[in-house]
Motif scaffolding. Structure first.
Motif, PDB file in Angstrom:
ATOM      1  N   ARG A 114     -37.757  23.070  41.280  1.00  0.00           N
ATOM      2  CA  ARG A 114     -37.987  22.252  40.090  1.00  0.00           C
ATOM      3  C   ARG A 114     -39.492  21.972  39.917  1.00  0.00           C
ATOM      4  O   ARG A 114     -39.994  21.910  38.795  1.00  0.00           O
ATOM      5  N   LYS A 115     -40.206  21.834  41.022  1.00  0.00           N
ATOM      6  CA  LYS A 115     -41.632  21.561  40.909  1.00  0.00           C
ATOM      7  C   LYS A 115     -42.375  22.735  40.261  1.00  0.00           C
ATOM      8  O   LYS A 115     -43.416  22.546  39.626  1.00  0.00           O
ATOM      9  N   ASN A 118     -41.899  22.252  36.613  1.00  0.00           N
ATOM     10  CA  ASN A 118     -42.810  21.200  36.165  1.00  0.00           C
ATOM     11  C   ASN A 118     -44.226  21.739  35.988  1.00  0.00           C
ATOM     12  O   ASN A 118     -44.919  21.403  35.020  1.00  0.00           O
ATOM     13  N   ASP A 122     -46.364  21.736  32.584  1.00  0.00           N
ATOM     14  CA  ASP A 122     -47.663  21.061  32.524  1.00  0.00           C
ATOM     15  C   ASP A 122     -48.747  22.014  32.057  1.00  0.00           C
ATOM     16  O   ASP A 122     -49.612  21.655  31.250  1.00  0.00           O
ATOM     17  N   ARG A 128     -41.716  18.248  30.354  1.00  0.00           N
ATOM     18  CA  ARG A 128     -41.099  18.805  31.550  1.00  0.00           C
ATOM     19  C   ARG A 128     -39.606  19.056  31.338  1.00  0.00           C
ATOM     20  O   ARG A 128     -38.951  18.351  30.563  1.00  0.00           O
ATOM     21  N   SER A 130     -35.866  18.847  32.166  1.00  0.00           N
ATOM     22  CA  SER A 130     -35.014  17.934  32.941  1.00  0.00           C
ATOM     23  C   SER A 130     -33.973  18.715  33.728  1.00  0.00           C
ATOM     24  O   SER A 130     -33.808  18.514  34.934  1.00  0.00           O
TER      25      SER A 130
END
Length: 306
Positions: A114-115, A118, A122, A128, A130
């Motif tokens: 998930r990072k 993100n 970004d 971002r 969800s």
């Protein structure tokens, strides 16, 4: 590039595959995106061990044949459909995922934290993601995932031949596609420019100065004071090629020039120009020019310039 990612080792434990059957390609785009080829000639006779829970997704594309399977999420059975060649399924690894496969297995599994989603959002100045939107156990035909996976397949047999720029290219493209198509990521419409003259010059200098060495997109982006995603998009806008494609052409052009020196063997030329070995060089040269380097050299010996 050849170090095993934890996802690879986890899949080995879950599926019972020997090490040599699951090479992994790992790239860095602030975070890692791993791809694992899983192959098994026989169906499983029991429910697999659960995958470790992680804040990540597993994206699976069936490479050949069909795969019928049973699926359990957090211990509860989930209805599935037969997955044919090219079919893609998603699994949320925050849940406990277990399988029972009724057909031989031939798939590529992508691990997407998930990072990483993100970081992609970004970089694109977007909201971002969800959650990804998909139906557990039900496959979809995704041409983009299929096209990005196809050039990876030979790499699982020869992981040392995969350049960091090539892996970065696949990683960035796949991550952006997943975030946009299944995560609803919407970027702000703006005019996308290319690199400044000094940035393009610096990037090409770094790639061309030491052709025998590997370089990552992150390194090039840092030298240009840009994010990885912005650099990759701007470089393509300026040159019409991805960094990986530009470097490959530069290596092949240099190798072509060295072929005129009969004192150098094909293996020596391959090493000098950053190819993993002679076979890797020969395949890339032949795809580019329609003739093998050995045949081109022999042709020039038979028909020298007057």
């Amino acid at each position: 590039m050849t170090n095993q990612h934890i996802f690879s080792r986890g899949m080995q434990q879950v599926l019972g595959l020997p090490d040599q059957r699951i090479p992994v390609i790992k790239t860095i785009q602030n975070n890692s995106l791993a791809a694992t080829r899983c192959r098994r000639d026989l169906p499983f006779d029991a429910i697999t061990n659960p995958l470790p829970r992680e804040d990540a997704y597993m994206i699976v594309i069936q490479i050949s044949g069909k795969n019928s399977r049973e699926l359990w999420l957090d211990g509860k059975p989930v209805k599935t459909e037969i997955l044919g060649a090219g079919g893609v399924v998603f699994h949320d690894l925050r849940q406990s995922v277990q399988f029972c496969f009724h057909d031989p297995l031939d798939s590529v599994n992508y691990f997407l934290p998930r990072k990483t989603l993100n970081a992609i959002a970004d970089d694109a100045d977007a909201s971002r993601v969800s959650d990804l939107t998909f139906t557990p156990g039900v496959g979809v035909m995704d041409q983009v995932v299929a096209e990005l996976t196809r050039p990876l397949l030979p790499a699982f047999d020869n992981p040392d031949r995969v350049s960091q720029l090539f892996a970065d290219h696949i990683s960035l493209a796949l991550g952006f596609h997943i975030a946009h198509t299944y995560g609803g990521m919407r970027t702000i419409a703006r005019r996308q420019g290319g690199l400044a003259a000094w940035q393009e010059r610096r990037a090409k200098e770094l790639m061309g100065a030491n052709l025998e060495e590997d370089v990552s997109t992150a390194e090039l982006a840092k030298e240009c004071s840009l994010s990885v995603g912005h650099f990759a998009r701007a470089f393509r806008h300026s040159t019409g090629l991805s960094p990986h494609q530009w470097l490959l052409r530069r290596r092949l052009d240099e190798a072509h020039g060295l072929l005129r020196d009969s004192r150098l063997s094909l293996a020596e030329i391959a090493r000098a120009c950053g190819f993993a070995d002679q076979s890797h060089f020969t395949n890339a040269y032949t795809r580019r020019r329609g003739i093998s380097p050995g045949a081109w050299r022999r042709q020039k010996e038979i028909f020298p310039k007057s």
